[in-house]
Design an enzyme around this catalytic site. Structure first.
Site, short mmCIF file in Angstrom:
data_model
loop_
_atom_site.label_atom_id
_atom_site.label_comp_id
_atom_site.label_asym_id
_atom_site.label_seq_id
_atom_site.Cartn_x
_atom_site.Cartn_y
_atom_site.Cartn_z
N TYR A 98 -27.02 114.69 -92.16
CA TYR A 98 -27.98 115.25 -93.11
C TYR A 98 -27.60 116.68 -93.51
CZ TYR A 98 -30.91 111.28 -91.77
OH TYR A 98 -31.40 110.02 -91.53
N HIS A 158 -15.24 112.70 -71.77
CA HIS A 158 -14.71 111.63 -70.91
C HIS A 158 -13.21 111.81 -70.75
CE1 HIS A 158 -18.54 109.51 -71.16
NE2 HIS A 158 -18.51 109.73 -72.47
N HIS A 215 -45.05 105.01 -84.34
CA HIS A 215 -44.91 106.13 -85.28
C HIS A 215 -45.04 107.44 -84.48
CE1 HIS A 215 -44.31 104.61 -89.28
NE2 HIS A 215 -45.22 103.67 -89.09
N ASP A 266 -46.63 107.51 -90.34
CA ASP A 266 -47.83 106.78 -90.76
C ASP A 266 -48.78 107.68 -91.53
OD1 ASP A 266 -48.04 108.17 -88.28
OD2 ASP A 266 -49.87 107.09 -87.77
N GLU A 299 -57.00 112.11 -87.23
CA GLU A 299 -57.28 111.29 -88.41
C GLU A 299 -57.56 112.14 -89.63
OE1 GLU A 299 -59.41 107.44 -87.66
OE2 GLU A 299 -59.95 108.44 -85.79
#
Length: 387
Positions: free
Chosen positions: A293, A237, A100, A105, A363
């Site tokens: 998006y 290319h 993550h 998370d 946290e």
């Protein structure tokens, strides 16, 4: 009156840390978030909120208050990235090559924390909150598929947030209007005519035409003074040998623009540049632009509500206005094309950049985010149920 969600979230600190650690240790890539979805559903059911699957891994759940009112939605993205973790955290990823690295998370844990906080106030909650746990933000736009599955049916406004390494822990930042860029990939093939390098007049040099086109494309942002935009030609290319005129050249790149009007204008300018090079060099050009998006454009009313609510919780020094939009992209913009709402930032307390193997929000970040989410959603319901 809004409850003191910051104080209440502090009481959930251990639970939120455990949830975040569990999601962080078992990351899953886009459209593979089966274990993540299962854990989310189990947590929601424990709160008395019955979840549904909008797609194979997308979880939708609605918390209904006891009082009548509108419905506000909160989105949390779920997918991880193909990155080998290097944080050294005790709850580091146990999945080789997956982590993550974008903070999803924390997003999941914070949304579940908001669900817990709001569920404790069902009796005084006017309306409903719909939680949208979305897969595949990092890949191919899980938001769009969730909308097609009906996740916004009956929703009046939608909110979301992202952890930000630009902000200190427990700080919030908002942005009015254009925030994240729209992104569109292009694939351009230039067709010329091969010939001996000593007899250029007998051929049409696709490589030279492609180089001319590249220069034109990279200059396109100058057409939008005062507005940020980016054109990247990431690959070119052409040719097979140093003494042969290339008969074909291929360009691949991406356009990044802010707002739908600029997006449409930029795509038109790309096609115009192709036509000009065709006319000047004699090549023919196939131009394919694939929409990605749509970018994030926040709505003023919902942004103001978020800013005011966050200030009342965190104080003036804890809430900021983001001065410039970012040229990165985010598929939350699909939701904002359908409903009013806003997307804001929560301080990660970690200065390591997003998508870096060492990125690790603190946290405490999920605790603050859960409190802010709950307060913003409750504020919206109270404000709009009174109308």
């Amino acid at each position: 009156m809004i409850p003191n969600y910051l104080q209440e979230a502090a009481l959930l600190r251990d639970d939120l840390r455990a949830l975040r650690a569990a999601f962080h240790a078992e990351p899953e890539l886009g459209n593979q978030e089966f274990q993540t979805a299962d854990r989310i559903e189990k947590t929601l059911r424990a709160l008395g909120i019955e979840p549904e699957r909008a797609t194979a891994t997308a979880v939708v759940a609605t918390l209904r208050g006891d009082l009548p009112g509108p419905t506000a939605a909160l989105r949390a993205d779920m997918d991880a990235l193909p990155v080998q973790e290097a944080t050294g955290a005790p709850f580091a990823s146990r999945i080789p090559g997956v982590m993550h690295a974008c903070g999803h998370d924390v997003h999941i844990a914070a949304a579940l924390g908001a669900a817990k906080l709001l569920s404790q106030h069902r009796k005084t909650l006017p309306g409903a909150v719909r939680f949208l746990f979305q897969p595949d933000e990092e890949g191919n736009g899980g938001a769009k598929r969730m909308i097609a599955a009906g996740c916004l049916d009956g929703v009046d406004a939608v909110f979301g947030a992202h952890v930000s390494p630009e902000l200190p822990e427990s700080h919030v930042a908002v942005r009015y209007g254009k925030f994240y860029a729209a992104s569109d990939m292009f694939h351009i093939t230039v067709h010329g005519k091969g010939a001996h390098g000593a007899e250029r007049e007998k051929g049409i040099d696709a490589l030279a035409a492609a180089a001319q086109l590249t220069t034109r494309l990279l200059a396109l942002p100058e057409r939008f003074p005062g507005e940020r935009s980016v054109v990247t030609v990431g690959a070119l290319h052409a040719g097979t040998a140093g003494n042969i005129l290339a008969d074909t050249a291929v360009l691949d790149g991406i356009l990044r623009t802010l707002g739908q009007d600029t997006r449409a204008a930029m795509k038109a300018h790309v096609r115009d540049a192709c036509h000009i090079v065709e006319n000047e060099t004699g090549v023919t050009i196939d131009c394919e632009i694939r929409e990605s998006y749509p970018g994030v454009v926040n709505h003023d009313a919902e942004t103001a509500l978020t800013e005011e609510t966050a200030r009342s919780m965190l104080g003036a020094s804890g809430v900021h206005r983001i001065a410039l939009p970012t040229m990165t992209t985010e598929d939350f913009g699909y939701f904002l094309l359908e409903r009013p709402g806003t997307y804001y930032h929560i301080g990660a307390g970690c200065s390591v950049p997003l998508h870096n193997a060492a990125f690790l929000p603190t946290e405490e970040c999920a605790v603050t985010a859960a409190a802010v989410h709950a307060a913003v959603l409750h504020s919206y319901l109270l404000t709009h149920s009174a109308r």
